[in-house]
Motif scaffolding. Structure first.
Motif, mmCIF file in Angstrom:
data_model
loop_
_atom_site.group_PDB
_atom_site.id
_atom_site.type_symbol
_atom_site.label_atom_id
_atom_site.label_comp_id
_atom_site.label_asym_id
_atom_site.label_seq_id
_atom_site.Cartn_x
_atom_site.Cartn_y
_atom_site.Cartn_z
ATOM 1 N N LYS A 123 0.883 -1.314 0.008
ATOM 2 C CA LYS A 123 -0.131 0.179 0.025
ATOM 3 C C LYS A 123 0.893 1.377 0.147
ATOM 4 O O LYS A 123 0.334 2.287 -0.555
ATOM 5 N N LEU A 124 2.024 1.085 0.667
ATOM 6 C CA LEU A 124 2.832 2.392 0.465
ATOM 7 C C LEU A 124 3.582 2.297 -0.729
ATOM 8 O O LEU A 124 3.287 3.525 -1.269
ATOM 9 N N LEU A 125 3.805 1.402 -1.324
ATOM 10 C CA LEU A 125 4.275 1.585 -2.654
ATOM 11 C C LEU A 125 3.136 2.136 -3.674
ATOM 12 O O LEU A 125 3.519 2.861 -4.555
ATOM 13 N N LEU A 126 2.004 1.755 -3.599
ATOM 14 C CA LEU A 126 0.817 2.114 -4.361
ATOM 15 C C LEU A 126 0.784 3.712 -4.150
ATOM 16 O O LEU A 126 0.629 4.234 -4.969
ATOM 17 N N SER A 127 0.890 4.286 -2.896
ATOM 18 C CA SER A 127 0.783 5.817 -2.655
ATOM 19 C C SER A 127 1.859 6.384 -3.350
ATOM 20 O O SER A 127 1.636 7.427 -4.119
ATOM 21 N N PHE A 128 3.024 5.792 -3.359
ATOM 22 C CA PHE A 128 4.304 6.639 -3.928
ATOM 23 C C PHE A 128 4.250 6.740 -5.397
ATOM 24 O O PHE A 128 4.497 7.723 -6.307
ATOM 25 N N SER A 129 3.755 5.613 -6.140
ATOM 26 C CA SER A 129 3.477 5.274 -7.506
ATOM 27 C C SER A 129 2.650 6.088 -7.987
ATOM 28 O O SER A 129 2.728 6.899 -9.056
ATOM 29 N N ASP A 130 1.300 6.433 -7.393
ATOM 30 C CA ASP A 130 0.247 7.168 -7.780
ATOM 31 C C ASP A 130 0.772 8.719 -7.868
ATOM 32 O O ASP A 130 0.186 9.412 -8.818
ATOM 33 N N GLN A 131 1.510 8.977 -6.888
ATOM 34 C CA GLN A 131 1.811 10.439 -6.676
ATOM 35 C C GLN A 131 2.832 10.683 -7.724
ATOM 36 O O GLN A 131 2.823 11.823 -8.352
ATOM 37 N N GLN A 132 3.789 9.846 -8.039
ATOM 38 C CA GLN A 132 4.814 10.222 -9.225
ATOM 39 C C GLN A 132 4.149 9.943 -10.467
ATOM 40 O O GLN A 132 4.454 10.940 -11.386
ATOM 41 N N VAL A 133 3.172 9.237 -10.805
ATOM 42 C CA VAL A 133 2.491 8.856 -12.081
ATOM 43 C C VAL A 133 1.968 10.310 -12.369
ATOM 44 O O VAL A 133 2.092 11.102 -13.554
ATOM 45 N N LEU A 134 1.090 10.898 -11.407
ATOM 46 C CA LEU A 134 0.286 12.110 -11.561
ATOM 47 C C LEU A 134 0.849 13.252 -11.807
ATOM 48 O O LEU A 134 0.717 14.259 -12.557
ATOM 49 N N THR A 135 2.107 13.374 -10.950
ATOM 50 C CA THR A 135 2.966 14.495 -10.921
ATOM 51 C C THR A 135 3.845 14.492 -12.626
ATOM 52 O O THR A 135 3.992 15.455 -12.756
ATOM 53 N N GLY A 136 4.140 13.137 -12.762
ATOM 54 C CA GLY A 136 4.815 13.125 -14.077
ATOM 55 C C GLY A 136 4.065 13.579 -15.331
ATOM 56 O O GLY A 136 4.435 14.224 -16.247
ATOM 57 N N ILE A 137 2.755 13.188 -15.427
ATOM 58 C CA ILE A 137 1.809 13.565 -16.349
ATOM 59 C C ILE A 137 1.671 15.072 -16.282
ATOM 60 O O ILE A 137 1.382 15.792 -17.123
ATOM 61 N N GLY A 138 1.453 15.533 -14.985
ATOM 62 C CA GLY A 138 1.304 17.071 -15.136
ATOM 63 C C GLY A 138 2.345 17.900 -15.403
ATOM 64 O O GLY A 138 2.074 18.817 -16.046
ATOM 65 N N ILE A 139 3.425 17.655 -14.980
ATOM 66 C CA ILE A 139 4.546 18.508 -15.319
ATOM 67 C C ILE A 139 5.033 18.309 -16.851
ATOM 68 O O ILE A 139 5.445 19.213 -17.424
ATOM 69 N N GLN A 140 4.710 17.002 -17.394
ATOM 70 C CA GLN A 140 4.829 17.279 -18.956
ATOM 71 C C GLN A 140 3.848 17.786 -19.704
ATOM 72 O O GLN A 140 4.039 18.455 -20.619
ATOM 73 N N SER A 141 2.506 17.795 -19.207
ATOM 74 C CA SER A 141 1.868 18.816 -19.823
ATOM 75 C C SER A 141 1.825 20.165 -19.641
ATOM 76 O O SER A 141 1.737 20.912 -20.608
ATOM 77 N N ILE A 142 2.253 20.426 -18.541
ATOM 78 C CA ILE A 142 2.676 22.055 -18.614
ATOM 79 C C ILE A 142 3.773 22.123 -19.366
ATOM 80 O O ILE A 142 3.874 23.422 -19.924
ATOM 81 N N ALA A 143 4.704 21.458 -19.446
ATOM 82 C CA ALA A 143 6.072 21.714 -20.332
ATOM 83 C C ALA A 143 5.487 21.719 -21.979
ATOM 84 O O ALA A 143 6.028 22.814 -22.657
ATOM 85 N N LEU A 144 4.734 21.002 -22.419
ATOM 86 C CA LEU A 144 4.060 21.044 -23.564
ATOM 87 C C LEU A 144 3.267 22.448 -23.837
ATOM 88 O O LEU A 144 3.312 22.770 -24.974
ATOM 89 N N ALA A 145 2.535 22.676 -22.891
ATOM 90 C CA ALA A 145 1.705 23.742 -23.086
ATOM 91 C C ALA A 145 2.521 25.283 -22.897
ATOM 92 O O ALA A 145 1.994 26.237 -23.898
#
Length: 322
Positions: A59-81
């Motif tokens: 469950k700890l791993l799943l929390s870290f992974s979800d946080q990383q995936v969402l921030t990764g998608i967010g920061i790439q979207s901002i960069a392309l924008a």
């Protein structure tokens, strides 16, 4: 999209962007990636040797992974924008951070594949995040590839926006251009391979080669994550030497915006403590529908299901007389 002056008259220096390349932002990605990969390795080895599930670590791993995936998608979207104003230096750092995000969620997939297989919602949600991250990373990789071909990382083009890779003409490439181009293509190809293998891994029913895939995949992901982290550290202003002149040292400053990503890393740890206490220490408040939520002795006013703290607590409630 741009007039000639934007892509021909390069400024002498470019502004810093602590929201993308700040010390706290970079450290949060790096720490989350390697903590997640470490947890993935521990879970895989633990379950391979003991044949039991490490529930809290999962469950700890799943929390870290979800946080990383969402921030990764967010920061790439901002960069392309922001490609009309973002220089190749910052854009490349974002792409490296996306590799850390990819390594994190693929490593999580290797360790928690049984959890995703048991629930079709979790399985398809994970595939959706993987697909979005892949598309954004491939688009960013195209920009990085063109910037290498058109020598945008060197003077005098190094302060132009990354979107200028389209109207600019190709010039004499630097001596290391073939290596950079080959590396960029290899990274993009590897991301596609990881996505295809990950989707197959989520749906395959054959368990014969699972442990081998987990071990080999984890070794490759650790290598990818380490390479991306080293590249970020050496290239960023926060920890290394950027290849572009910056106007100030804002990416080294520790402001609230840099401390916040690191503080958010504590949330999964706090959640793991709550899960640990909830699953291992505190009894269930209700066994079935026939038993009241709180067992109470009317004569003594004692709530037998209340667990006191081990230092100075008592099973007698201070408010029982009310």
């Amino acid at each position: 999209m741009f007039n000639d002056s934007i892509c021909t008259n390069a400024p002498a220096s470019t502004a810093t962007d602590a929201g993308i390349a700040g010390a706290g932002v970079l450290l949060s990605f790096i720490i989350t990636a390697f903590v997640s990969l470490l947890l993935s390795a521990i879970i895989i080895l633990h379950e391979a040797r003991r044949k039991s599930e490490a529930k809290i670590l999962r469950k700890l791993l799943l929390s870290f992974s979800d946080q990383q995936v969402l921030t990764g998608i967010g920061i790439q979207s901002i960069a392309l924008a922001k490609m009309g104003t973002m220089v190749p230096y910052h854009f490349f750092l974002v792409w490296m951070l996306s590799l850390l995000s990819t390594a994190t969620h693929v490593g999580t997939l290797l360790a928690l594949v049984a959890d995703f297989k048991r629930d079709w919602v979790l399985r398809w949600l994970r595939q959706f995040f993987m697909f979005v991250n892949l598309c954004l990373s491939l688009v960013s990789g195209v920009f990085v590839l063109l910037s290498v071909r058109k020598n945008m990382a060197e003077f005098p083009r190094w302060t132009l926006p990354i979107a200028c890779v389209w109207p600019l003409s190709t010039t004499t490439a630097p001596s290391n251009a073939p290596i950079s181009i080959a590396g960029t293509i290899a990274v993009m190809t590897g991301q596609v391979i990881f996505f295809v293998v990950g989707v197959w891994y989520l749906h395959v029913k054959e368990r014969k080669w699972v442990k081998v895939i987990q071990m080999l995949g984890l070794v490759v992901l650790v290598g990818i994550g380490a390479g991306a982290a080293v590249r970020v550290i050496l290239l960023s202003q926060a920890f290394g030497h950027p290849n572009v002149p910056l106007k100030d040292s804002g990416e080294r400053d520790w402001s609230f915006g840099q401390l916040l990503p690191l503080l958010l890393l504590l949330l999964p740890l706090v959640s793991s403590v709550e899960i640990l206490r909830g699953e291992m220490k505190i009894p269930s408040p209700m066994v079935d529908d026939c038993i009241p939520l709180v067992d109470q002795n009317d004569k003594q006013g004692v709530r037998t299901s209340f667990q006191p703290n081990p230092f100075w607590g008592s099973q007698v409630s201070r408010f029982s007389k009310y």
